[in-house]
Design an enzyme around this catalytic site. Structure first.
Site, PDB file in Angstrom:
ATOM      1  N   GLY A   1     -11.773  21.166 -35.166  1.00 52.71           N
ATOM      2  CA  GLY A   1     -12.703  20.252 -34.573  1.00 52.71           C
ATOM      3  C   GLY A   1     -12.817  20.328 -33.335  1.00 52.71           C
ATOM      4  O   GLY A   1     -12.216  20.898 -32.527  1.00 52.71           O
TER       5      GLY A   1
ATOM      6  N   ASP B   1      -6.502   1.930 -28.081  1.00 55.31           N
ATOM      7  CA  ASP B   1      -6.594   2.948 -27.006  1.00 55.31           C
ATOM      8  C   ASP B   1      -7.852   3.858 -27.637  1.00 55.31           C
ATOM      9  O   ASP B   1      -7.607   4.927 -27.898  1.00 55.31           O
ATOM     10  CB  ASP B   1      -5.391   3.900 -26.849  1.00 55.31           C
ATOM     11  CG  ASP B   1      -5.692   4.798 -25.868  1.00 55.31           C
ATOM     12  OD1 ASP B   1      -6.506   4.942 -25.171  1.00 55.31           O
ATOM     13  OD2 ASP B   1      -4.931   5.793 -25.673  1.00 55.31           O
TER      14      ASP B   1
ATOM     15  N   TRP C   1      -3.840  20.375 -39.793  1.00 56.74           N
ATOM     16  CA  TRP C   1      -4.555  20.681 -38.518  1.00 56.74           C
ATOM     17  C   TRP C   1      -5.887  20.469 -38.225  1.00 56.74           C
ATOM     18  O   TRP C   1      -6.553  20.982 -39.263  1.00 56.74           O
ATOM     19  CB  TRP C   1      -4.041  22.064 -38.000  1.00 56.74           C
ATOM     20  CG  TRP C   1      -4.638  22.352 -36.665  1.00 56.74           C
ATOM     21  CD1 TRP C   1      -5.616  23.316 -36.466  1.00 56.74           C
ATOM     22  CD2 TRP C   1      -4.357  22.074 -35.485  1.00 56.74           C
ATOM     23  NE1 TRP C   1      -5.998  23.376 -35.128  1.00 56.74           N
ATOM     24  CE2 TRP C   1      -5.222  22.462 -34.476  1.00 56.74           C
ATOM     25  CE3 TRP C   1      -3.446  21.075 -35.019  1.00 56.74           C
ATOM     26  CZ2 TRP C   1      -5.089  22.173 -33.179  1.00 56.74           C
ATOM     27  CZ3 TRP C   1      -3.270  20.686 -33.581  1.00 56.74           C
ATOM     28  CH2 TRP C   1      -4.147  21.487 -32.837  1.00 56.74           C
TER      29      TRP C   1
ATOM     30  N   PHE D   1      -0.042  20.020 -37.907  1.00 56.03           N
ATOM     31  CA  PHE D   1       0.278  19.277 -36.748  1.00 56.03           C
ATOM     32  C   PHE D   1       1.679  18.488 -37.019  1.00 56.03           C
ATOM     33  O   PHE D   1       1.523  17.754 -37.974  1.00 56.03           O
ATOM     34  CB  PHE D   1      -0.871  18.303 -36.261  1.00 56.03           C
ATOM     35  CG  PHE D   1      -0.613  17.418 -35.122  1.00 56.03           C
ATOM     36  CD1 PHE D   1      -0.521  17.839 -33.920  1.00 56.03           C
ATOM     37  CD2 PHE D   1      -0.360  16.002 -35.421  1.00 56.03           C
ATOM     38  CE1 PHE D   1      -0.384  17.057 -32.659  1.00 56.03           C
ATOM     39  CE2 PHE D   1      -0.021  15.108 -34.422  1.00 56.03           C
ATOM     40  CZ  PHE D   1      -0.188  15.635 -33.040  1.00 56.03           C
TER      41      PHE D   1
END
Length: 264
Positions: free
Chosen positions: A78, A164, A75, A37
Site C-alpha cells: 500500500g 507519533d 507485508w 515484515f
C-alpha cells in the site's frame, strides 16, 4: 540483529533486506511470492493491535537464544497517507477506536507501564535540558508556561496513545484498509497528546470542531488547553532531539514555532 542471522532464523530460500527506520531492526523477507515484515523487540501488545485490525496481521512470534523477540507481519502492499488526507473521517474513526480500546489499555497496564502525566513530562524535559546544558530564553519561557499550566491540564481519563501520529505512520493497503503502524513509542496518557499533534499539524483550526465530531469529542476549553500544552511540550522534546544531532537549522525553526505557540 543482522541480515544473516535473520536468514538463519527463517531457513533456506529467504532473501532478507533491511527495511530502514531509526532503529535499524526492521527487515523485509521474501521467498518466491511471499513477503513478510520482520522486526526485533517490537511493541509487546502487537498481538492485540493485530487482532483489532489496527496494524497489519501478525503472522508469528519467535524468541531468539539471546532473549530477543522477532515478530513477522503481513507485508503491506500500500502507501502512506498524504498530509492532506489526515483530515479524512477514516483517520478520526481509527484514532477513536484506538483511544476507546479497553483491550489495548488492559494489555498496556498489565506490562507495568505507568501513565505519562504532565508532571512526568515536565521533569523529563527538565532533566534533558540540564544534561545538554541547553539554555535559551524561548525554551525557558516555554518551560515556565508548562509548569504554570500543570494544574489546568490535569486529566484522569487515560488511554493508549500512539504519540507519533505523523502521516507517514498511517498506511492504506490495496483494499483501502487504514492502519496505524510503528507503536514503539506508545504510552498510556491523555488523548490530547495525539489529538493536539494531529490537529495542529494537519487540520485548519476552523475545521477542528467538525473533525472532533467525527472522532466523537466536543471541542471545549479544557481540550483546547490540554492540546496546546502537549504541543508545546512535544515541540521542546523534538527541539532537544535535533539539538542532540547538531541539526541547528531545525532547532532554530522549532524555537520560532514555540514563540508562535506561546503567543497564541
Amino acid at each position: 540483529m543482522r541480515v544473516n542471522r535473520v536468514e538463519q532464523l527463517l531457513g533456506d530460500g529467504w532473501k532478507v533486506l533491511p527495511a530502514g527506520g531509526v532503529t535499524g531492526e526492521a527487515y523485509i523477507a521474501q521467498q518466491g511470492e511471499q513477503t513478510v515484515f520482520l522486526k526485533r523487540n517490537s511493541s509487546p501488545f502487537l498481538a492485540v493491535l493485530s487482532a483489532e485490525g489496527i496494524v497489519p496481521k501478525l503472522l508469528w512470534t519467535r524468541r531468539l537464544e539471546n532473549g530477543d523477540v522477532v515478530t513477522a507481519q503481513r507485508w503491506l502492499s500500500g502507501r502512506e497517507l498524504k498530509a492532506y488526507e489526515m483530515k479524512e473521517n477514516r483517520v478520526a474513526t481509527l484514532l477513536a477506536k484506538i483511544h476507546n480500546s479497553s483491550e489495548l489499555l488492559d494489555m498496556f497496564k498489565r506490562i507495568g507501564n505507568e501513565p505519562l502525566t504532565p508532571y512526568r513530562i515536565v521533569e523529563n524535559l527538565r532533566l534533558q535540558l540540564q544534561a545538554h546544558h541547553l539554555e535559551d530564553p524561548t525554551i525557558e519561557q516555554a518551560m515556565t508556561y508548562l509548569i504554570d499550566k500543570l494544574e489546568a491540564v490535569r486529566f484522569h481519563h487515560y488511554v493508549v496513545c500512539h504519540c507519533d501520529i505523523n502521516h507517514n505512520n498511517w498506511m492504506i493497503d490495496e483494499e483501502e484498509h487504514l492502519y496505524l503502524i510503528d507503536w514503539d513509542g506508545a504510552k498510556v496518557a491523555d488523548p490530547a497528546i495525539d489529538l493536539g499533534l494531529l490537529l495542529y499539524s494537519y487540520i485548519a483550526e476552523s475545521d477542528w470542531t467538525v473533525w472532533l465530531e467525527q472522532y466523537g469529542m466536543v471541542l471545549d476549553q479544557s481540550l483546547r488547553e490540554r492540546m496546546h500544552w502537549y504541543v508545546v511540550s512535544q515541540s521542546i522534546s523534538v527541539l532537544i532531539w535535533h539539538y542532540e544531532r547538531e541539526q541547528l537549522n531545525e532547532v532554530e525553526q522549532l524555537k520560532g514555532y514555540l514563540n508562535s505557540l506561546l503567543l497564541s
